[in-house]
Design a protein around this motif. Sequence first.
Motif, PDB file in Angstrom:
ATOM      1  N   ALA A 297     -11.542  16.161 -43.935  1.00 30.68           N
ATOM      2  CA  ALA A 297     -11.452  14.904 -43.950  1.00 30.68           C
ATOM      3  C   ALA A 297      -9.861  14.285 -43.330  1.00 30.68           C
ATOM      4  O   ALA A 297      -9.167  15.110 -43.563  1.00 30.68           O
ATOM      5  CB  ALA A 297     -11.674  14.191 -45.262  1.00 30.68           C
ATOM      6  N   GLY A 298      -9.904  13.167 -42.685  1.00 30.39           N
ATOM      7  CA  GLY A 298      -8.703  12.595 -42.176  1.00 30.39           C
ATOM      8  C   GLY A 298      -8.796  12.053 -40.977  1.00 30.39           C
ATOM      9  O   GLY A 298      -9.943  11.840 -40.277  1.00 30.39           O
ATOM     10  N   VAL A 299      -7.605  11.911 -40.163  1.00 31.39           N
ATOM     11  CA  VAL A 299      -7.766  11.322 -38.811  1.00 31.39           C
ATOM     12  C   VAL A 299      -7.080  12.316 -37.634  1.00 31.39           C
ATOM     13  O   VAL A 299      -6.305  12.933 -37.843  1.00 31.39           O
ATOM     14  CB  VAL A 299      -6.856  10.138 -38.659  1.00 31.39           C
ATOM     15  N   PHE A 300      -8.078  12.519 -36.562  1.00 34.14           N
ATOM     16  CA  PHE A 300      -7.847  13.881 -35.877  1.00 34.14           C
ATOM     17  C   PHE A 300      -7.922  13.038 -34.330  1.00 34.14           C
ATOM     18  O   PHE A 300      -8.388  12.066 -34.036  1.00 34.14           O
ATOM     19  CB  PHE A 300      -8.829  14.815 -35.892  1.00 34.14           C
ATOM     20  N   LEU A 659     -12.070  10.444 -38.901  1.00 35.40           N
ATOM     21  CA  LEU A 659     -11.879   9.512 -37.798  1.00 35.40           C
ATOM     22  C   LEU A 659     -11.221  10.212 -36.629  1.00 35.40           C
ATOM     23  O   LEU A 659     -10.278  11.095 -36.824  1.00 35.40           O
ATOM     24  CB  LEU A 659     -10.922   8.286 -38.153  1.00 35.40           C
ATOM     25  N   VAL A 660     -11.932  10.343 -35.497  1.00 39.39           N
ATOM     26  CA  VAL A 660     -11.518  11.187 -34.393  1.00 39.39           C
ATOM     27  C   VAL A 660     -11.291   9.936 -33.257  1.00 39.39           C
ATOM     28  O   VAL A 660     -12.144   9.479 -32.754  1.00 39.39           O
ATOM     29  CB  VAL A 660     -12.292  12.134 -33.860  1.00 39.39           C
ATOM     30  N   PHE A 661     -10.112  10.228 -32.523  1.00 37.76           N
ATOM     31  CA  PHE A 661      -9.794   9.356 -31.470  1.00 37.76           C
ATOM     32  C   PHE A 661      -9.721  10.520 -30.188  1.00 37.76           C
ATOM     33  O   PHE A 661      -9.370  11.570 -30.072  1.00 37.76           O
ATOM     34  CB  PHE A 661      -8.291   8.624 -31.296  1.00 37.76           C
ATOM     35  N   SER A 662     -10.270   9.820 -28.960  1.00 34.08           N
ATOM     36  CA  SER A 662     -10.073  10.679 -27.736  1.00 34.08           C
ATOM     37  C   SER A 662      -9.632   9.436 -26.827  1.00 34.08           C
ATOM     38  O   SER A 662      -9.726   8.600 -26.903  1.00 34.08           O
ATOM     39  CB  SER A 662     -11.369  11.064 -27.311  1.00 34.08           C
ATOM     40  N   ALA A 663      -9.185  10.192 -25.545  1.00 30.81           N
ATOM     41  CA  ALA A 663      -8.544   9.329 -24.639  1.00 30.81           C
ATOM     42  C   ALA A 663      -8.521  10.132 -23.187  1.00 30.81           C
ATOM     43  O   ALA A 663      -8.315  11.227 -23.235  1.00 30.81           O
ATOM     44  CB  ALA A 663      -7.176   8.720 -24.871  1.00 30.81           C
ATOM     45  N   THR A 664      -8.173   9.370 -22.111  1.00 30.18           N
ATOM     46  CA  THR A 664      -7.964   9.844 -20.785  1.00 30.18           C
ATOM     47  C   THR A 664      -6.578   9.172 -20.269  1.00 30.18           C
ATOM     48  O   THR A 664      -6.340   7.937 -20.557  1.00 30.18           O
ATOM     49  CB  THR A 664      -9.207   9.231 -19.997  1.00 30.18           C
TER      50      THR A 664
END
Length: 707
Positions: A297-300, A659-664
């Motif tokens: 669990a957590g934010v990545f 919670l998982v973030f992705s970006a360009t």
Amino acid sequence: AEHAVRHFADQFQVFAGLNEPQDLLWRSGTSQDVLAQAALVLGRAKAETYSQAGAALRKALDAQDYEQAWRSLFTLTDSPRKFNDKIVGIAQVRESQDLMQAVQEARRQHDAWIYHQHMTRLARIAVAEFNTLKRERGWVDMPDLERAALHLLGDPVLSGWIQERLDAGLRHLLIDEFQDTSPLQWHALHAWLSAYAGAGGGASGQRPPGLFIVGDPKQSIYRFRRAEPRVFEAAQGFVVEALGGSRLACDHTRRNAPEVLAAVNAVFGPAQHAGEFSGFRTHTTELTADASSGAQAGVFMLPRVPRPPRAERGTADAEPPLWRDSLTTPRHEPEEVLREQEAHRVAQAIHALVTVGGVAPADVFVLSRKRQSLRLVAQALRHVHVAYAAVEDAALMDAPEARDLVALLDALVSPRHRLSLAQALRSPLFGASDDDLIALAERAGRGNPIRNLASDWWGALVRPDVEGEPPLSHALQRARELLPCWRAASLALPPHDLLDRIVFEGALRERVAATVPPVQRAAALDTIDAVLAQALTLDGARYATPYNFVRALKRRSVKAAAPSHADAVQLLTVHGAKGLEAKAVFVMDADPEPKTTETATLLIDWPVESEQPLRCAFVYSEAACPPSLAPLLDAERAARQREELNALYVAMSRAKQRLVFSATEPSRRAPGASWWDRIGSSHSRQQRPLRAQTHPMLRQRRRHRRC
């Protein structure tokens, strides 16, 4: 300079009927003296560029050329020229620049006024025509209902009768998501609820209903529908002061795990102290992470997709332009390629989370600002065989199953339409190959002296075999048996009955289910049912013939509700995820390209306490906003920035455990901090860093592969 500006303002009142504000320069003796003195000072300067500017300014005065006078004192970027302060009489030059800037502002104001007048006339005509269309077809939209409610509850004659009916039928009133209320909606509610203020009796003398208003201004993300968070503050004051109610606030949640909530506090706590996110208080929770889920669990943060360096023209790294065969080579836009890479990484992480982490697909959300990113994720999930479902309605003709059915109907009503016939033959209904189509084309051209391969395919398909002629394939023989019967039926049956017969006799559902991958099977079957449903519901089934039905589907953009699947990854926009929650949430496009300056904008100044807007102005470009609307534009930009933070809060608070973030990587940096920047900078304020080069599920999956 102040005297010149005041003189210009006075003259503007006198010459208000002029075509252009800059004409005042040539009508005002004071203005001409100011510019003439500046030209004299610059003309006497020793620097050649200064003397040339003075000569150009003198020439502009003689010719009354405003543009040349402006370029003499200002640069190409419309900033004042930096003349040397040691020039004798430089104060007169600065005074002339101040005068020209005042004229330029008045010019912008005048141009904005003319544009507003034109757009107002156009808007009135458009609204009148739209209202006429609605009356002709019996339509009503949401603004019509809102205005009708305001009229019924605010009219002195009708309001008493309406309130009596409401008093007799309601005992409790609960209004949820109140932060998304518009000023117009609030005035309609206030016209009703204000009758209970004071003594407490309604219009019928009965006890007022119990009123409950629930809302969170931090989740207000519907400004495009005129939602105004300040309405919630006005409603709070009304309930407490006029109705004697109570205000209850809660910052304790039972949704988010401690790891997720720690990230929320780490991001929005500093934003609260910086004045960017007012109304935020530290959140608490009593939940613990689900250890049985098999995933941490957590934010990545997934590794951000890097942007390749831009090759300079003429260098060795620059690729020479090449011609592309559009029939065989698809177009690959550089930006689209980067977005596809981000979608691929998100799909790989979801696949690992489902296969290794043991998380059900239905417990995974993918959120994005725009639907285009969700479409790319859908393609990537399809490649890794993970079921997905989009909640938003999609165009029916975007589905290949719908296009195949429409092509079949088109071939039945127009047998000489070879392209529709070829698509129908290649569909799962018949399963013909490219070689089969080539053989059919040769069969149609056989016997023609010029061997025209673009001749009658339908006739070649349905006619009996000729001796010595190669036999048709099994797929084409099946089409020869079914198509003539369906064509005869198309002349007598309505579209729905014809489609129902095609689906049954052709075993379309079974053949589609056996052709498409398992993760797409449910959506493909739902598309077939949606086409049959449109044959009964499209404009009340007015299209009684297959020909008219096909033309209506091709001419109009028909929306079909997305099917709901019990176990599929949900692809949602941030607005569509409002009020929902999932164990794992992926947020895409966390570092977007900075938005370009808005061009056509409608600025509205509508205080909550006012029954109508105080100002409503059309602006051609925000970069050239008139001075009178500058404060209103600043308020609009501040509201946009706050809504951007509200969207981030909504996205983060949807996650229960992960919670998982992705970006360009963007091509240029935006003025403010992006979501990616805020999440990345918050790791120093937490016990465990948020940033991870690889998602834990991907690392765990790689270890399993090595074993």
